[in-house]
Design a protein around this motif. Sequence first.
Motif, short mmCIF file in Angstrom:
data_model
loop_
_atom_site.label_atom_id
_atom_site.label_comp_id
_atom_site.label_asym_id
_atom_site.label_seq_id
_atom_site.Cartn_x
_atom_site.Cartn_y
_atom_site.Cartn_z
N VAL A 1 0.85 -1.20 0.00
CA VAL A 1 0.00 0.00 0.00
C VAL A 1 0.87 1.24 0.00
O VAL A 1 1.88 1.31 0.72
N TYR A 2 0.50 2.22 -0.82
CA TYR A 2 1.00 3.59 -0.72
C TYR A 2 -0.17 4.46 -0.28
O TYR A 2 -1.27 4.36 -0.83
N ILE A 3 0.07 5.35 0.69
CA ILE A 3 -1.01 6.25 1.11
C ILE A 3 -0.39 7.51 1.70
O ILE A 3 0.70 7.46 2.28
N VAL B 1 -0.90 -0.48 15.98
CA VAL B 1 -1.03 -1.17 14.70
C VAL B 1 -1.51 -0.16 13.67
O VAL B 1 -2.53 0.51 13.86
N ILE B 2 -0.75 -0.01 12.59
CA ILE B 2 -1.12 0.89 11.50
C ILE B 2 -1.63 0.04 10.34
O ILE B 2 -0.93 -0.86 9.88
N SER B 3 -2.83 0.33 9.89
CA SER B 3 -3.45 -0.41 8.80
C SER B 3 -3.88 0.58 7.72
O SER B 3 -4.29 1.70 8.02
N ALA B 4 -3.80 0.16 6.46
CA ALA B 4 -4.20 1.02 5.36
C ALA B 4 -4.68 0.16 4.20
O ALA B 4 -4.30 -1.02 4.07
N ASN B 5 -5.52 0.76 3.36
CA ASN B 5 -5.97 0.05 2.17
C ASN B 5 -5.85 0.97 0.95
O ASN B 5 -5.29 2.08 1.04
N LEU B 6 -6.36 0.52 -0.18
CA LEU B 6 -6.26 1.27 -1.43
C LEU B 6 -7.51 2.12 -1.69
O LEU B 6 -7.70 2.59 -2.81
N MET B 7 -8.32 2.30 -0.66
CA MET B 7 -9.51 3.14 -0.79
C MET B 7 -9.42 4.40 0.06
O MET B 7 -10.42 5.02 0.39
N GLY B 8 -8.20 4.76 0.45
CA GLY B 8 -8.00 5.99 1.20
C GLY B 8 -8.29 5.89 2.68
O GLY B 8 -8.47 6.91 3.34
N ASP B 9 -8.30 4.68 3.24
CA ASP B 9 -8.55 4.49 4.67
C ASP B 9 -7.24 4.15 5.38
O ASP B 9 -6.44 3.35 4.89
N MET B 10 -7.06 4.75 6.56
CA MET B 10 -5.89 4.46 7.39
C MET B 10 -6.37 4.37 8.83
O MET B 10 -7.10 5.25 9.31
N VAL B 11 -5.98 3.30 9.52
CA VAL B 11 -6.49 3.01 10.86
C VAL B 11 -5.31 2.83 11.82
O VAL B 11 -4.34 2.14 11.50
N PHE B 12 -5.41 3.46 12.99
CA PHE B 12 -4.41 3.33 14.05
C PHE B 12 -5.08 2.68 15.25
O PHE B 12 -6.07 3.21 15.78
N ASP C 1 -3.90 -3.79 4.91
CA ASP C 1 -2.62 -4.38 5.28
C ASP C 1 -2.14 -3.67 6.53
O ASP C 1 -2.38 -2.47 6.72
N SER C 2 -1.45 -4.40 7.39
CA SER C 2 -1.15 -3.86 8.73
C SER C 2 0.30 -4.13 9.11
O SER C 2 0.93 -5.07 8.64
N LEU D 1 4.35 -2.71 3.96
CA LEU D 1 4.43 -4.11 3.57
C LEU D 1 3.82 -4.94 4.68
O LEU D 1 4.29 -4.93 5.82
N ASP D 2 2.74 -5.64 4.36
CA ASP D 2 1.91 -6.30 5.36
C ASP D 2 2.72 -7.18 6.30
O ASP D 2 3.49 -8.05 5.88
N ASN D 3 2.55 -6.90 7.61
CA ASN D 3 3.12 -7.72 8.67
C ASN D 3 4.65 -7.72 8.68
O ASN D 3 5.27 -8.59 9.28
N GLN D 4 5.26 -6.71 8.00
CA GLN D 4 6.72 -6.69 7.93
C GLN D 4 7.33 -5.33 8.25
O GLN D 4 8.20 -5.22 9.11
N SER D 5 6.92 -4.27 7.55
CA SER D 5 7.59 -2.99 7.75
C SER D 5 6.75 -1.84 7.20
O SER D 5 5.80 -2.06 6.43
#
Length: 363
Positions: A162-164, A187-198, A306-307, A334-338
Amino acid sequence: MRLKASIQRNLLFFKLAQAVEKVGKSLYIKFSKDYVAFGANHGIGDDPNEGGGGLQCWSRLPAGALFYGYQIHSNSNDEINIELRAEDLLLAMRTANNSSSVTMRMTGRTADPYLTFVVTTEDHLGNTRPITLDIPILKILTTSGAEDTHAFDEPGIEDPDVYIMPPQLDRLRNMLSSYKALCDYVVISANLMGDMVFTTSNGDILDDREVPSLTPSPPVHASSSGGGGPSHRKAEKGGGGSIQNSTDQIMRRYGLAEKAQVETRFSNLFNPPLAEEPQMNEDGTYNSKRDEMKADRTRNRPGKFDSVMIRVSDLQRVLQSQNVRPQNVICSLLDNQSILFMVYMRDTDNATLVYFIPQAGCI
């Protein structure tokens, strides 16, 4: 070996020193004919009370963005690589912040070198007074020594999911100040629909469970501001409140925070295009399974989150980059890595301040 220059942007140099000093005790600087690069690592021993280890900060700027009258010469292809204490440079640049002129040069012998700043101040009567500040150089590294030093390497994520563009950094700092009182991990999560969750976490990674794909869910409470507004959900541990659906799914991979479970969601953020979009061959196949998965995810599952889990203290260090007044910030994950933050600085020919953080427990 010779290095001499006048600093034309005292404030930028100070803000860079301020941001890097928050990362590690040692600062590595590479001076070359065309550019200057700064690097620092937050090692496990840098702050025993905060844990850490793995956070890397790096920046590279054209020499002309900081200096004029820049002169450098060495037997190593006109490159000079040094290590010094970050707090020493910060102290010198704080002194130089309101000066009328600053010159920098290397002084001393090879066995006892210094990075010397001559700061000229001016009083209200127009009288000038030079102040000399000698910063001890801990090491002058050879070319091979610099190549073996991780802090000189530009960090990156080769193939992020993901890029955001995250919310403004000052908004994240305000959010994180409350998280710090509740947990050590986020936990930082993001998707390709402009959502970012902390989401707050206790630091556990539950690898032994099957983790379902996260799906977007409507925010519980949307702010009245425009795009990128946060929504919040909080449930006391053991209480009767239900946590938002996405948090439930994230916490199937990462453990619940001890004091309280809090989620902050930002919506309507911008997803820059991936650096290299996977291309389909004429026969309808892709060059790799990874390309096929990315293409499927972009077309059919853009809402999948991805988180990555990192320490709250590491994210706080990243948010110190707000001091350089960034023009843009891009986050790649990068999911579950960095996770990687690229902070684009104003009026520097797109120079960046880059922060790389591996997932907690992955170093």
